[in-house]
Design a protein around this motif. Structure first.
Motif, PDB file in Angstrom:
ATOM      1  N   LEU A  61      26.928  44.148  50.142  1.00 30.52           N
ATOM      2  CA  LEU A  61      26.793  42.871  50.834  1.00 30.52           C
ATOM      3  C   LEU A  61      27.943  41.905  50.569  1.00 30.52           C
ATOM      4  CD1 LEU A  61      22.955  42.216  50.563  1.00 30.52           C
ATOM      5  CD2 LEU A  61      24.261  42.915  52.574  1.00 30.52           C
ATOM      6  N   THR A  62      28.727  42.120  49.497  1.00 29.46           N
ATOM      7  CA  THR A  62      29.819  41.189  49.202  1.00 29.46           C
ATOM      8  C   THR A  62      31.199  41.807  49.360  1.00 29.46           C
ATOM      9  OG1 THR A  62      29.948  41.703  46.834  1.00 29.46           O
ATOM     10  CG2 THR A  62      28.353  40.002  47.521  1.00 29.46           C
ATOM     11  N   GLY A  63      31.306  43.141  49.334  1.00 29.26           N
ATOM     12  CA  GLY A  63      32.616  43.776  49.348  1.00 29.26           C
ATOM     13  C   GLY A  63      33.351  43.635  48.029  1.00 29.26           C
ATOM     14  N   ARG A  64      32.634  43.199  46.994  1.00 27.74           N
ATOM     15  CA  ARG A  64      33.233  42.953  45.688  1.00 27.74           C
ATOM     16  C   ARG A  64      32.600  43.852  44.629  1.00 27.74           C
ATOM     17  NH1 ARG A  64      35.033  38.002  44.121  1.00 27.74           N
ATOM     18  NH2 ARG A  64      33.221  37.469  42.824  1.00 27.74           N
ATOM     19  N   LEU A  65      33.400  44.269  43.652  1.00 33.10           N
ATOM     20  CA  LEU A  65      32.859  45.046  42.548  1.00 33.10           C
ATOM     21  C   LEU A  65      31.806  44.217  41.822  1.00 33.10           C
ATOM     22  CD1 LEU A  65      36.133  46.674  41.208  1.00 33.10           C
ATOM     23  CD2 LEU A  65      34.184  47.888  42.206  1.00 33.10           C
ATOM     24  N   PRO A  66      30.672  44.805  41.481  1.00 29.74           N
ATOM     25  CA  PRO A  66      29.596  44.039  40.840  1.00 29.74           C
ATOM     26  C   PRO A  66      30.007  43.379  39.528  1.00 29.74           C
ATOM     27  CG  PRO A  66      28.767  46.123  41.659  1.00 29.74           C
ATOM     28  CD  PRO A  66      30.257  46.174  41.823  1.00 29.74           C
ATOM     29  N   VAL A  67      30.985  43.962  38.832  1.00 24.22           N
ATOM     30  CA  VAL A  67      31.433  43.345  37.584  1.00 24.22           C
ATOM     31  C   VAL A  67      31.997  41.952  37.847  1.00 24.22           C
ATOM     32  CG1 VAL A  67      33.768  44.332  37.681  1.00 24.22           C
ATOM     33  CG2 VAL A  67      32.744  43.791  35.461  1.00 24.22           C
ATOM     34  N   ARG A  68      32.502  41.704  39.038  1.00 21.15           N
ATOM     35  CA  ARG A  68      33.020  40.369  39.379  1.00 21.15           C
ATOM     36  C   ARG A  68      31.882  39.376  39.601  1.00 21.15           C
ATOM     37  NH1 ARG A  68      38.508  40.663  40.567  1.00 21.15           N
ATOM     38  NH2 ARG A  68      39.301  42.574  41.549  1.00 21.15           N
ATOM     39  N   SER A  69      30.728  39.879  40.046  1.00 20.47           N
ATOM     40  CA  SER A  69      29.631  39.011  40.481  1.00 20.47           C
ATOM     41  C   SER A  69      28.514  38.869  39.455  1.00 20.47           C
ATOM     42  CB  SER A  69      29.029  39.553  41.791  1.00 20.47           C
ATOM     43  OG  SER A  69      30.030  39.661  42.783  1.00 20.47           O
ATOM     44  N   GLY A  70      28.662  39.497  38.293  1.00 24.01           N
ATOM     45  CA  GLY A  70      27.599  39.444  37.296  1.00 24.01           C
ATOM     46  C   GLY A  70      26.375  40.229  37.696  1.00 24.01           C
ATOM     47  N   THR A  71      26.575  41.284  38.486  1.00 27.58           N
ATOM     48  CA  THR A  71      25.450  42.085  38.995  1.00 27.58           C
ATOM     49  C   THR A  71      25.620  43.556  38.599  1.00 27.58           C
ATOM     50  OG1 THR A  71      26.650  42.259  41.103  1.00 27.58           O
ATOM     51  CG2 THR A  71      24.941  40.567  40.933  1.00 27.58           C
ATOM     52  N   THR A  72      26.019  43.798  37.358  1.00 25.16           N
ATOM     53  CA  THR A  72      26.342  45.166  36.943  1.00 25.16           C
ATOM     54  C   THR A  72      25.132  46.018  36.639  1.00 25.16           C
ATOM     55  OG1 THR A  72      26.564  44.458  34.634  1.00 25.16           O
ATOM     56  CG2 THR A  72      28.569  44.475  35.989  1.00 25.16           C
ATOM     57  N   LYS A  73      23.947  45.401  36.490  1.00 27.55           N
ATOM     58  CA  LYS A  73      22.766  46.196  36.172  1.00 27.55           C
ATOM     59  C   LYS A  73      21.508  45.527  36.711  1.00 27.55           C
ATOM     60  CE  LYS A  73      22.169  44.164  31.562  1.00 27.55           C
ATOM     61  NZ  LYS A  73      22.057  44.480  30.116  1.00 27.55           N
ATOM     62  N   ALA A 443      29.544  35.332  35.252  1.00 27.66           N
ATOM     63  CA  ALA A 443      28.529  35.815  34.310  1.00 27.66           C
ATOM     64  C   ALA A 443      27.187  35.970  35.025  1.00 27.66           C
ATOM     65  CB  ALA A 443      28.389  34.841  33.142  1.00 27.66           C
ATOM     66  N   THR A 444      26.361  36.885  34.536  1.00 28.67           N
ATOM     67  CA  THR A 444      25.035  37.086  35.114  1.00 28.67           C
ATOM     68  C   THR A 444      24.224  35.794  35.061  1.00 28.67           C
ATOM     69  OG1 THR A 444      25.029  39.406  34.432  1.00 28.67           O
ATOM     70  CG2 THR A 444      22.893  38.408  34.921  1.00 28.67           C
ATOM     71  N   GLY A 445      23.698  35.391  36.189  1.00 28.90           N
ATOM     72  CA  GLY A 445      22.881  34.191  36.259  1.00 28.90           C
ATOM     73  C   GLY A 445      23.651  32.891  36.328  1.00 28.90           C
ATOM     74  N   GLU A 446      24.972  32.946  36.276  1.00 29.28           N
ATOM     75  CA  GLU A 446      25.787  31.734  36.296  1.00 29.28           C
ATOM     76  C   GLU A 446      25.696  31.034  37.651  1.00 29.28           C
ATOM     77  OE1 GLU A 446      30.527  30.438  35.898  1.00 29.28           O
ATOM     78  OE2 GLU A 446      29.909  32.519  35.513  1.00 29.28           O
ATOM     79  N   ASP A 447      25.579  29.705  37.608  1.00 30.24           N
ATOM     80  CA  ASP A 447      25.595  28.930  38.845  1.00 30.24           C
ATOM     81  C   ASP A 447      27.056  28.629  39.191  1.00 30.24           C
ATOM     82  OD1 ASP A 447      24.886  27.465  41.047  1.00 30.24           O
ATOM     83  OD2 ASP A 447      24.330  25.667  39.922  1.00 30.24           O
ATOM     84  N   PHE A 448      27.733  29.662  39.620  1.00 31.36           N
ATOM     85  CA  PHE A 448      29.171  29.576  39.853  1.00 31.36           C
ATOM     86  C   PHE A 448      29.449  28.733  41.093  1.00 31.36           C
ATOM     87  CE2 PHE A 448      33.197  31.403  41.488  1.00 31.36           C
ATOM     88  CZ  PHE A 448      33.991  31.197  40.369  1.00 31.36           C
ATOM     89  N   LYS A 449      30.448  27.862  41.000  1.00 32.63           N
ATOM     90  CA  LYS A 449      30.743  26.935  42.091  1.00 32.63           C
ATOM     91  C   LYS A 449      32.028  27.260  42.835  1.00 32.63           C
ATOM     92  CE  LYS A 449      27.172  24.330  41.181  1.00 32.63           C
ATOM     93  NZ  LYS A 449      25.994  24.321  42.087  1.00 32.63           N
ATOM     94  N   GLY A 450      32.810  28.213  42.334  1.00 26.35           N
ATOM     95  CA  GLY A 450      34.051  28.563  43.020  1.00 26.35           C
ATOM     96  C   GLY A 450      35.247  28.434  42.110  1.00 26.35           C
ATOM     97  N   TYR A 451      36.341  29.030  42.533  1.00 24.44           N
ATOM     98  CA  TYR A 451      37.585  28.968  41.771  1.00 24.44           C
ATOM     99  C   TYR A 451      38.292  27.645  42.089  1.00 24.44           C
ATOM    100  CZ  TYR A 451      36.598  33.879  40.988  1.00 24.44           C
ATOM    101  OH  TYR A 451      36.002  35.041  40.627  1.00 24.44           O
ATOM    102  N   THR A 452      38.677  26.939  41.043  1.00 24.97           N
ATOM    103  CA  THR A 452      39.186  25.584  41.226  1.00 24.97           C
ATOM    104  C   THR A 452      40.577  25.550  41.847  1.00 24.97           C
ATOM    105  OG1 THR A 452      40.008  25.648  38.938  1.00 24.97           O
ATOM    106  CG2 THR A 452      37.835  24.663  39.328  1.00 24.97           C
ATOM    107  N   SER A 453      41.425  26.503  41.485  1.00 28.64           N
ATOM    108  CA  SER A 453      42.800  26.467  42.021  1.00 28.64           C
ATOM    109  C   SER A 453      43.245  27.880  42.372  1.00 28.64           C
ATOM    110  CB  SER A 453      43.767  25.849  41.007  1.00 28.64           C
ATOM    111  OG  SER A 453      43.700  26.549  39.782  1.00 28.64           O
ATOM    112  N   PRO A 454      43.084  28.268  43.632  1.00 28.63           N
ATOM    113  CA  PRO A 454      43.520  29.611  44.018  1.00 28.63           C
ATOM    114  C   PRO A 454      44.983  29.806  43.756  1.00 28.63           C
ATOM    115  CG  PRO A 454      43.117  28.242  45.954  1.00 28.63           C
ATOM    116  CD  PRO A 454      42.619  27.468  44.779  1.00 28.63           C
ATOM    117  N   PRO A 455      45.399  31.016  43.350  1.00 25.20           N
ATOM    118  CA  PRO A 455      46.806  31.264  43.039  1.00 25.20           C
ATOM    119  C   PRO A 455      47.706  31.149  44.261  1.00 25.20           C
ATOM    120  CG  PRO A 455      45.557  33.306  43.037  1.00 25.20           C
ATOM    121  CD  PRO A 455      44.570  32.198  43.215  1.00 25.20           C
TER     122      PRO A 455
END
Length: 455
Positions: A61-73, A443-455
């Motif tokens: 559903l995200t196209g992203r490796l789960p390790v990036r999203s805190g959804t590894t297990k 991190a798992t369960g983190e209320d992540f808001k986004g990357y502050t300064s894209p490269p």
């Protein structure tokens, strides 16, 4: 209103079915409706998923490796918030932003709290279960009832409104579950076909996740036992969805994807299951029998019929690939690393290669397990059974998956001249590590808001 020329997408995901379970992959239980997808579309022979249900669904559903999203297990009850952070951008949101109607039906397993449910993650409507179907067995234990917790439920809801309970989810409800999920999917397809509105339907069936049971209509019908009965029911449910597409007159304009979220396992609650020629099963990461599953895709007059592909493809590839098939209407986000490749040109028969040379496999702890590069697999860590730990190997194991699908012959032991394979593998690892340094993992369960300064 003129008929839509934007392709509909129907994604059918089954639960814990092996690479070799369906007859188009060599299985012994007849599955004619699933086989028709292979005959009328493309069979992917080198498609792999993630280590468990939650990470695979996250990747799709995200196209992203789960390790990036805190959804590894898979989260365990009582572990707190889990699943996709509300910030994640899903395939459903991508479709919704392009004007699609979106519906999810069945198992979610990507968060059970407000903000992390399907109707918070891009789906207009949802009917299903928040977590996994093993919860159907909870109420059969007296001690569970003594805890005072509510029985697991079916849930339903629509975007921007709270979800509501829709009935007890127990063993009987699970056995009848795929009938309900399919009926909701069929109704969704019919409604939006009549409205001539493009749609994305995500049908996440419950079969064949333990506790294993089957709808009464299919009990003892296969002649092969309970597991075979379940495969027979899956094929029937797929047929109901295909019949709905045909009845609506939209088959030529509908992409149908069929796959499993994980391999089958040798649990004694079932009496069947085949992962084909691949080593291991669901509980043996990172061997192929744990990650490689069936996958079929059909789009008449676009994806040439009857083709097979040996090209590497992964669960993270669906989001960019479906966007590529749909054209400019679906736009992949650029504010985050997306690990999937757009294999649309390969599926359409316009390009021999998929665009993917390697797949990185991570364990439930988020650490790298192995890297598959072209036809070689390099194993850094492994597990031999469900009750055994994941262990580091003394020297990376190297297997040639073309000549050795069972991963029996470690080439370090055979010839000791495989060091050259480490160079492209380590390059893949270095690229990933550089990406993580720029975009730290959530991190798992983190209320992540986004990357502050894209490269």
């Amino acid at each position: 209103m003129a008929p839509s020329t934007t392709p509909n997408v129907v994604f059918i995901l089954v639960d814990n079915c092996g690479w070799g379970d369906f007859s188009c992959y060599g299985g012994t239980v007849p599955t004619p409706r699933i086989d028709s997808l292979a005959a009328d579309g493309m069979r992917l022979n080198n498609y792999t998923v993630e280590a468990q249900c939650t990470p695979t669904r996250s990747a799709i559903l995200t196209g992203r490796l789960p390790v990036r999203s805190g959804t590894t297990k898979v989260p365990l009850p009582g572990q707190g918030d889990s699943g996709l952070a509300p910030w994640e951008y899903t395939l459903a949101e991508l479709c919704s932003d392009a004007g699609y109607a979106t519906g999810a039906f069945g198992k979610w397993h990507l968060g059970e709290t407000p903000g992390r449910l399907p109707t918070d993650q891009g789906f207009d409507e949802w009917f299903g279960i928040k977590n996994s179907s093993d919860e159907a067995g909870y109420s059969s234990y007296t001690r569970f009832g003594e805890l005072g917790y509510p029985e697991p439920q079916w849930w339903e809801g629509v975007k921007d409104e709270p979800v509501t309970a829709a009935g007890v989810f127990d063993r009987q409800a699970k056995d009848l579950g795929d009938e309900k999920i399919t009926a909701r999917t069929v109704d969704f397809i019919r409604r939006h076909a009549e409205a001539q509105k493009p749609f994305f339907a995500y049908a996440a069936l419950l079969q064949i996740h333990p506790p294993v049971g089957v709808h009464p209509d299919f009990k003892h019908t296969s002649g092969g036992g309970l597991y075979a009965d379940c495969l027979t029911e899956i094929d029937f449910r797929v047929g109901e969805i295909l019949d709905a597409i045909n009845a609506a007159g939209i088959a030529q304009n509908t992409i149908v994807v069929f796959s499993s979220d994980n391999a089958t396992s040798p649990l004694k609650c079932s009496d069947g299951g085949s992962n084909g020629p691949w080593r291991g099963d669901f509980f043996n990461p990172p061997f192929e029998g744990s990650y490689r599953v069936s996958a079929l895709i059909r789009w008449p007059d676009h994806i040439p019929a009857g083709r097979q592909s040996q090209e590497l493809l992964s669960a993270v590839d669906w989001l960019p690939t479906l966007a590529g098939l749909a054209g400019q209407s679906l736009r992949v986000p650029t504010d985050r690393p997306v690990d999937g490749v757009d294999a649309a040109e390969h599926l359409l028969g316009k390009q021999d290669t998929s665009g993917r040379d390697a797949v990185l496999y991570f364990g439930l702890d988020g650490r790298l397990m192995s890297v598959k590069w072209k036809n070689f697999k390099v194993v850094f860590r492994k597990s031999d059974a469900i009750g055994e730990p994941i262990t580091d190997v003394q020297l990376p194991m190297v297997f040639n998956l073309i000549g050795d699908p069972g991963e029996r012959f470690n080439l370090w032991e055979v010839s000791m001249d495989m060091g050259w394979v480490m160079r492209p593998v380590l390059e893949q690892i270095a690229q990933f590590q550089q990406s993580v340094a720029e975009y730290p993992n959530i991190a798992t369960g983190e209320d992540f808001k986004g990357y502050t300064s894209p490269p």
